[in-house]
Write a protein that holds these residues in place. Structure first.
Motif, PDB file in Angstrom:
ATOM      1  N   VAL A   1       0.388  -1.452  -0.379  1.00  0.00           N
ATOM      2  CA  VAL A   1      -0.225   0.200   0.089  1.00  0.00           C
ATOM      3  C   VAL A   1       1.019   1.061  -0.097  1.00  0.00           C
ATOM      4  O   VAL A   1       0.316   2.275  -0.904  1.00  0.00           O
ATOM      5  N   THR A   2       2.046   0.779   1.069  1.00  0.00           N
ATOM      6  CA  THR A   2       3.032   2.059   0.391  1.00  0.00           C
ATOM      7  C   THR A   2       3.745   2.948  -0.768  1.00  0.00           C
ATOM      8  O   THR A   2       4.751   4.025  -0.555  1.00  0.00           O
ATOM      9  N   GLU A   3       3.032   2.302  -2.201  1.00  0.00           N
ATOM     10  CA  GLU A   3       3.183   2.294  -3.243  1.00  0.00           C
ATOM     11  C   GLU A   3       2.340   3.284  -3.484  1.00  0.00           C
ATOM     12  O   GLU A   3       2.613   4.480  -4.485  1.00  0.00           O
ATOM     13  N   TRP A   4       0.678   3.468  -3.113  1.00  0.00           N
ATOM     14  CA  TRP A   4       0.078   3.906  -3.775  1.00  0.00           C
ATOM     15  C   TRP A   4      -0.356   5.011  -2.435  1.00  0.00           C
ATOM     16  O   TRP A   4      -0.921   5.892  -2.832  1.00  0.00           O
ATOM     17  N   LEU A   5       0.038   5.369  -1.596  1.00  0.00           N
ATOM     18  CA  LEU A   5      -0.054   6.324  -0.486  1.00  0.00           C
ATOM     19  C   LEU A   5       1.034   6.168  -0.115  1.00  0.00           C
ATOM     20  O   LEU A   5       2.031   5.433   0.605  1.00  0.00           O
ATOM     21  N   MET A   6       1.574   7.724  -0.080  1.00  0.00           N
ATOM     22  CA  MET A   6       2.505   8.043   0.270  1.00  0.00           C
ATOM     23  C   MET A   6       3.434   7.955   1.561  1.00  0.00           C
ATOM     24  O   MET A   6       2.010   9.037   2.658  1.00  0.00           O
ATOM     25  N   ASP A   7       4.182   8.305   2.161  1.00  0.00           N
ATOM     26  CA  ASP A   7       4.754   8.627   3.541  1.00  0.00           C
ATOM     27  C   ASP A   7       5.004   9.861   4.175  1.00  0.00           C
ATOM     28  O   ASP A   7       5.826  10.640   3.480  1.00  0.00           O
ATOM     29  N   GLY A   8       4.270  10.153   5.231  1.00  0.00           N
ATOM     30  CA  GLY A   8       3.968  11.724   5.048  1.00  0.00           C
ATOM     31  C   GLY A   8       3.299  12.071   4.551  1.00  0.00           C
ATOM     32  O   GLY A   8       3.480  13.815   5.238  1.00  0.00           O
ATOM     33  N   VAL A   9       2.553  12.299   3.535  1.00  0.00           N
ATOM     34  CA  VAL A   9       1.396  12.680   3.191  1.00  0.00           C
ATOM     35  C   VAL A   9       0.373  12.205   3.180  1.00  0.00           C
ATOM     36  O   VAL A   9      -0.782  12.500   3.525  1.00  0.00           O
ATOM     37  N   HIS A  10      -0.088  10.608   2.961  1.00  0.00           N
ATOM     38  CA  HIS A  10      -1.184  10.236   3.023  1.00  0.00           C
ATOM     39  C   HIS A  10      -0.949   9.315   4.102  1.00  0.00           C
ATOM     40  O   HIS A  10      -2.399   9.106   5.205  1.00  0.00           O
ATOM     41  N   LEU A  11      -0.416   8.831   4.244  1.00  0.00           N
ATOM     42  CA  LEU A  11      -0.136   7.586   5.949  1.00  0.00           C
ATOM     43  C   LEU A  11       1.662   7.637   6.699  1.00  0.00           C
ATOM     44  O   LEU A  11       2.328   8.636   6.504  1.00  0.00           O
ATOM     45  N   ILE A  12       1.755   6.391   7.829  1.00  0.00           N
ATOM     46  CA  ILE A  12       3.120   6.879   8.331  1.00  0.00           C
ATOM     47  C   ILE A  12       3.457   5.699   8.042  1.00  0.00           C
ATOM     48  O   ILE A  12       3.337   4.703   8.596  1.00  0.00           O
ATOM     49  N   THR A  13       4.888   5.638   8.066  1.00  0.00           N
ATOM     50  CA  THR A  13       5.485   3.688   7.577  1.00  0.00           C
ATOM     51  C   THR A  13       6.521   4.028   8.836  1.00  0.00           C
ATOM     52  O   THR A  13       7.190   5.182   9.117  1.00  0.00           O
ATOM     53  N   ALA A  14       7.440   2.468   9.463  1.00  0.00           N
ATOM     54  CA  ALA A  14       7.511   2.368  10.184  1.00  0.00           C
ATOM     55  C   ALA A  14       8.098   1.153   9.642  1.00  0.00           C
ATOM     56  O   ALA A  14       7.960   0.132   9.635  1.00  0.00           O
ATOM     57  N   THR A  15       9.593   0.442  10.449  1.00  0.00           N
ATOM     58  CA  THR A  15      10.455   0.018  10.781  1.00  0.00           C
ATOM     59  C   THR A  15       9.912  -1.375  11.364  1.00  0.00           C
ATOM     60  O   THR A  15       9.054  -0.705  12.055  1.00  0.00           O
TER      61      THR A  15
ATOM     62  N   ALA B   1       6.333   1.893  18.162  1.00  0.00           N
ATOM     63  CA  ALA B   1       6.203   3.288  19.260  1.00  0.00           C
ATOM     64  C   ALA B   1       7.339   4.918  18.881  1.00  0.00           C
ATOM     65  O   ALA B   1       6.424   5.632  19.193  1.00  0.00           O
ATOM     66  N   ALA B   2       8.300   4.416  18.551  1.00  0.00           N
ATOM     67  CA  ALA B   2       8.455   5.918  17.735  1.00  0.00           C
ATOM     68  C   ALA B   2       7.309   6.596  16.655  1.00  0.00           C
ATOM     69  O   ALA B   2       7.373   7.371  16.915  1.00  0.00           O
ATOM     70  N   ALA B   3       6.758   5.601  15.720  1.00  0.00           N
ATOM     71  CA  ALA B   3       6.138   6.499  15.105  1.00  0.00           C
ATOM     72  C   ALA B   3       5.057   6.801  15.807  1.00  0.00           C
ATOM     73  O   ALA B   3       4.162   8.014  16.213  1.00  0.00           O
ATOM     74  N   LEU B   4       4.727   6.335  17.355  1.00  0.00           N
ATOM     75  CA  LEU B   4       3.129   6.660  17.916  1.00  0.00           C
ATOM     76  C   LEU B   4       4.041   7.547  19.076  1.00  0.00           C
ATOM     77  O   LEU B   4       3.044   8.594  19.264  1.00  0.00           O
ATOM     78  N   HIS B   5       4.588   7.708  19.303  1.00  0.00           N
ATOM     79  CA  HIS B   5       5.662   8.928  20.194  1.00  0.00           C
ATOM     80  C   HIS B   5       5.668   9.848  19.297  1.00  0.00           C
ATOM     81  O   HIS B   5       4.661  11.129  20.578  1.00  0.00           O
ATOM     82  N   ASP B   6       5.727  10.327  18.090  1.00  0.00           N
ATOM     83  CA  ASP B   6       5.761  11.416  17.423  1.00  0.00           C
ATOM     84  C   ASP B   6       4.473  11.418  16.906  1.00  0.00           C
ATOM     85  O   ASP B   6       3.637  13.070  17.603  1.00  0.00           O
ATOM     86  N   VAL B   7       3.375  10.872  16.701  1.00  0.00           N
ATOM     87  CA  VAL B   7       1.850  11.192  17.359  1.00  0.00           C
ATOM     88  C   VAL B   7       1.395  11.633  18.388  1.00  0.00           C
ATOM     89  O   VAL B   7       0.986  12.637  18.607  1.00  0.00           O
ATOM     90  N   LEU B   8       2.107  10.920  19.202  1.00  0.00           N
ATOM     91  CA  LEU B   8       1.474  11.716  20.562  1.00  0.00           C
ATOM     92  C   LEU B   8       2.159  13.255  21.280  1.00  0.00           C
ATOM     93  O   LEU B   8       1.601  13.597  21.840  1.00  0.00           O
ATOM     94  N   THR B   9       3.100  13.257  20.623  1.00  0.00           N
ATOM     95  CA  THR B   9       3.992  14.446  21.366  1.00  0.00           C
ATOM     96  C   THR B   9       3.662  16.046  20.489  1.00  0.00           C
ATOM     97  O   THR B   9       4.242  16.841  20.058  1.00  0.00           O
TER      98      THR B   9
END
Lengths: 358, 418
Positions: B321-335, B342-350
């Motif tokens: 799906v990340t080929e169709w919706l872009m990281d940082g534009v439409h969604l968030i990707t994480a390792t 956890a890091a991705a969630l941390h960024d949301v929470l902060t």
């Protein structure tokens, strides 16, 4: 044109006519149209390899993962891949797992397919399920072979395939002393019958590959103190010398062997008989399977019905050097004119061109 | 246009999204005036089906798990994946009766897909194969382990149109030996429902962040990673995160145990399998979708579905799906590990991640992923295929002969080597 031959034999060990025929046919095809046709003989092998035989002819071992399984029971993806790269595929020993797979691969890849049965019927599945109907052309090397396919379809008969450049008569005056049998030493070859029939005083030479150790022992026992020499696995040069010094090349193959076992296709051609004839030896064969098709009775040799007939004709030839010389010369002429591998190659190539062009 | 759809499952005989999507596309094409007949397998139990154009005839063998097909699962698998002359004959009957302009292939595992695809090819029929997963590789996986020869030979024999839902899937098929000949196009998975109402508000603190996991509870979907991520946040003192898990599967009990081990009982709730409509309600309710699926996930429909509702997905980097919706534009990707999520969630929470911006842009972007738009492209693919020149037809007699001989060869090669 790139032609792929598939065959269970690896060609590292040419054991009989069934193996020699595809190789000689390939050479004949390449010689018939130098520079225009390449024939690659594909056979399953433990490891991949490819080496030239002569201009336009390659032997390629195609790796199979089925270790311990050889010949027609082996299937190699490398071989299947090579089949689909060819312009035309000729499947030899078609009634084997390998042959069936090669026909299917060729048809799926939409390549023209010719098939030839060499008598080895390790698999009957294809025969029962209409494998021959998937082929564009059926090729046999005798009328007997054509009939044994049991089909109503047209079967093209391409006879012979002898390397007459190599197998040629000896220098004039060479003495011919022995009766020769050449070929795989197996019960259906009727060698025991020849040992029994060979008149006393006429040396008999049995040359070939022993396919059945028990049978070889029986032959030795049967020979007793007669003048019988057994030469195992002779190289081609030695075999040619034996042909050239033979007063007759004997082909005593039988449908019922000494154990009573029935052989439906004991001889589809008789390559060694033709090689002997090419070397100037008259042929003496039993009226078995395809053998009579290759002997013009009374001209290039004799066709006999039983051991007594065999003994009689061998005695006749041993006692009449002039007759043997005349028949041997006629035999050589006949092989050169009709059954040389370049003659066979040209006929085969005509068939291929029709299929590829069509 | 007359379309013959061939698929292993077809609703209501269904196990997953592949065949549900198949039915959606069939309905859409019919709605556009095309005649579509479906050839699918006989279900193990009768299904209610009033559609005379759905022909539930093919023999299907369940072989994914050797335990399902004892004692000689290789024999069953050979028929299931490779060749079944009975199914080829059924295909012949349907082709002769229906006279399709194009054959539309879907998931062919279980129904001897190799022989069906080759039959269509040899017959010279135009075809489009909709790939929602690495089906050509699965079908040819019975050979020697690691040997790609069968996959290569099979795919090189096929010269129609391949439609894959991501380049990652195409690459995976190539890595498995597949050499897709002919035309290869990419087409995303789609949303069959009308666009969801526009979301007006996004989480900005003041209450716990509502995370959602939706889908099968299988190891490869990575729900355990989401739980581990919540555990890491809790260790940092962040307990303002909740996770609602919708779906069921073989990992359910293991995941419940993991919740206990991580002391997340107060933050995680399991809801079991829900209807699609109830699942969409959860998309409306949740702030973030956690989707730590395997990177090889060919698409990942749930991320698209959530995006349509303004629910922002955090997904494994590199999944389809990340080929169709872009990281940082439409969604968030994480390792794909606990630390990454956890890091991705941390960024949301902060507040470092602009959840509202992502949600708004994502929801707008999904308009192009609705069935009506995607079907425009797919309809063109089918029409183009139908109009494309094809190789000469091999007779059905020869095709059936090849199938029967192929059965004996396959059995000796894959089941009972000499």
């Amino acid at each position: 044109m790139h032609v792929a031959f598939t065959t269970p034999a690896t060609f590292s060990d040419i054991r009989g006519g069934g193996e020699r025929y595809p190789l000689n046919l390939a050479r004949g095809i390449a010689r018939a149209s130098p520079g225009n046709v390449e024939v690659e003989l594909l056979a399953p092998a433990e490891e991949s390899s490819r080496h030239p035989v002569e201009a336009g002819v390659w032997v390629r071992g195609c790796r199979t993962d089925r270790r311990g399984v050889s010949g027609g029971a082996a299937v190699s993806w490398e071989l299947i891949e090579a089949v689909t790269d060819a312009d035309l595929v000729h499947v030899h020993q078609v009634f084997t797992l390998l042959g069936e797979a090669a026909v299917l691969a060729a048809r799926i890849a939409r390549r023209p397919v010719c098939v030839t049965d060499h008598g080895g019927r390790e698999s009957t599945a294809g025969l029962q399920l209409g494998l021959l109907d998937l082929a564009d052309a059926l090729v046999a090397y005798s009328r007997f072979g054509a009939a044994s396919l049991g089909t109503t379809r047209l079967v093209t008969v391409v006879e012979g395939g002898v390397d007459t450049r190599f197998f040629s008569p000896p220098p004039a005056g060479t003495a011919r002393r022995h009766v020769l049998f050449a070929g795989r030493i197996l019960p259906h070859k009727g060698v025991d019958l020849l040992v029994s029939a060979c008149p006393p005083g006429i040396p008999l030479v049995i040359a070939g590959t022993p396919g059945d150790p028990g049978y070889l022992e029986e032959l030795r026992r049967l020979a007793g103190d007669r003048d019988v020499t057994i030469v195992l696995d002779p190289p081609d040069e030695q075999l040619r010398d034996l042909y050239r010094t033979a007063l007759a090349i004997a082909a005593p193959s039988v449908h019922f062997d000494l154990h009573g076992a029935y052989w439906a296709h004991p001889e589809l051609m008789g390559m060694t008989m033709l090689e002997g004839m090419a070397c100037g030896a008259p042929a003496v064969c039993l009226r078995t399977a395809a053998l009579p098709e290759y002997v013009d009775d009374g001209v290039t040799g004799f066709v006999v019905d039983d051991a007594a007939g065999l003994a009689g004709r061998l005695t006749e030839l041993a006692g009449d050097a002039e007759l043997g010389h005349r028949m041997g010369a006629a035999a050589t002429e006949r092989v050169r004119a009709s059954w040389d591998m370049e003659v066979a190659g040209r006929l085969m190539l005509d068939l291929y061109r029709g299929l590829v062009g069509g | 246009m007359r379309v013959l759809t061939v698929t292993n499952f077809y609703p209501p005989d269904a196990v997953g999204g592949y065949e549900v999507a198949c039915a959606q596309m069939v309905a859409e094409l019919r709605g556009r005036g095309h005649a579509v007949r479906v050839l699918t397998a006989t279900p193990p139990a009768p299904v209610r089906d009033d559609d005379p154009e759905v022909r539930r005839l093919l023999r299907r063998d369940e072989t994914a798990n050797p335990l399902l097909a004892p004692p000689n699962w290789r024999a069953t698998a050979t028929r299931s994946f490779i060749v079944d002359s009975h199914n080829v004959e059924l295909l012949r009957q349907e082709v002769e009766a229906f006279a399709p302009d194009v054959v539309h292939l879907w998931n062919l595992t279980g129904v001897a897909g190799v022989s069906l695809a080759l039959a269509v090819e040899l017959r010279g029929l135009p075809w489009v194969w909709h790939l929602g997963d690495a089906v050509p590789i699965w079908l040819t996986a019975l050979g020697v382990a690691g040997d790609r020869s069968f996959a290569r030979r099979f795919t090189r024999s096929l010269t129609g149109t391949w439609v894959a839902n991501s380049q990652g899937l195409v690459d995976e098929i190539a890595a498995g030996g597949g050499e897709l000949q002919g035309r290869v196009t990419l087409m995303p998975d789609w949303i069959a429902q009308p666009p969801a109402p526009r979301r007006r508000e996004w989480w900005d603190g003041g209450r716990p962040l509502r995370c959602l996991s939706a889908g099968q509870l299988a190891w490869e979907k990575g729900v355990h990673i989401a739980l581990e991520a919540l555990g890491l946040l809790r260790d940092e003192g962040r307990t303002d995160v909740e996770l609602d898990i919708v779906g069921d599967g073989p990992e359910r009990f293991g995941l419940e145990a993991r919740v206990g081990r991580l002391r997340l009982e107060g933050q995680v709730r399991f809801h079991g399998r829900l209807t699609p409509a109830r699942t969409r309600d959860w998309f409306d309710t949740a702030d973030v979708l956690l989707f730590p699926t395997a990177p090889r996930e060919p698409f990942g429909w749930v991320a698209l579905g959530a995006t349509d509702h303004g629910c922002v997905p955090i997904v494994t980097a590199g999944c389809g799906v990340t080929e169709w919706l872009m990281d940082g534009v439409h969604l968030i990707t994480a390792t794909r590990d606990a630390e990454g999520f956890a890091a991705a969630l941390h960024d949301v929470l902060t507040g470092r991640t602009d959840l509202g911006g992502l949600g708004r842009r994502g929801q707008a972007a999904t308009r192009d992923f609705h069935l009506d738009r995607v079907a425009d492209r797919h309809e063109r693919d089918l029409l183009d295929a139908a109009a494309s020149p094809r190789p000469p037809a091999v007779s059905w007699e020869d095709i059936l002969r090849m199938a029967r001989i192929g059965e004996t060869i396959a059995y000796r090669v894959f089941v009972a080597p000499a």
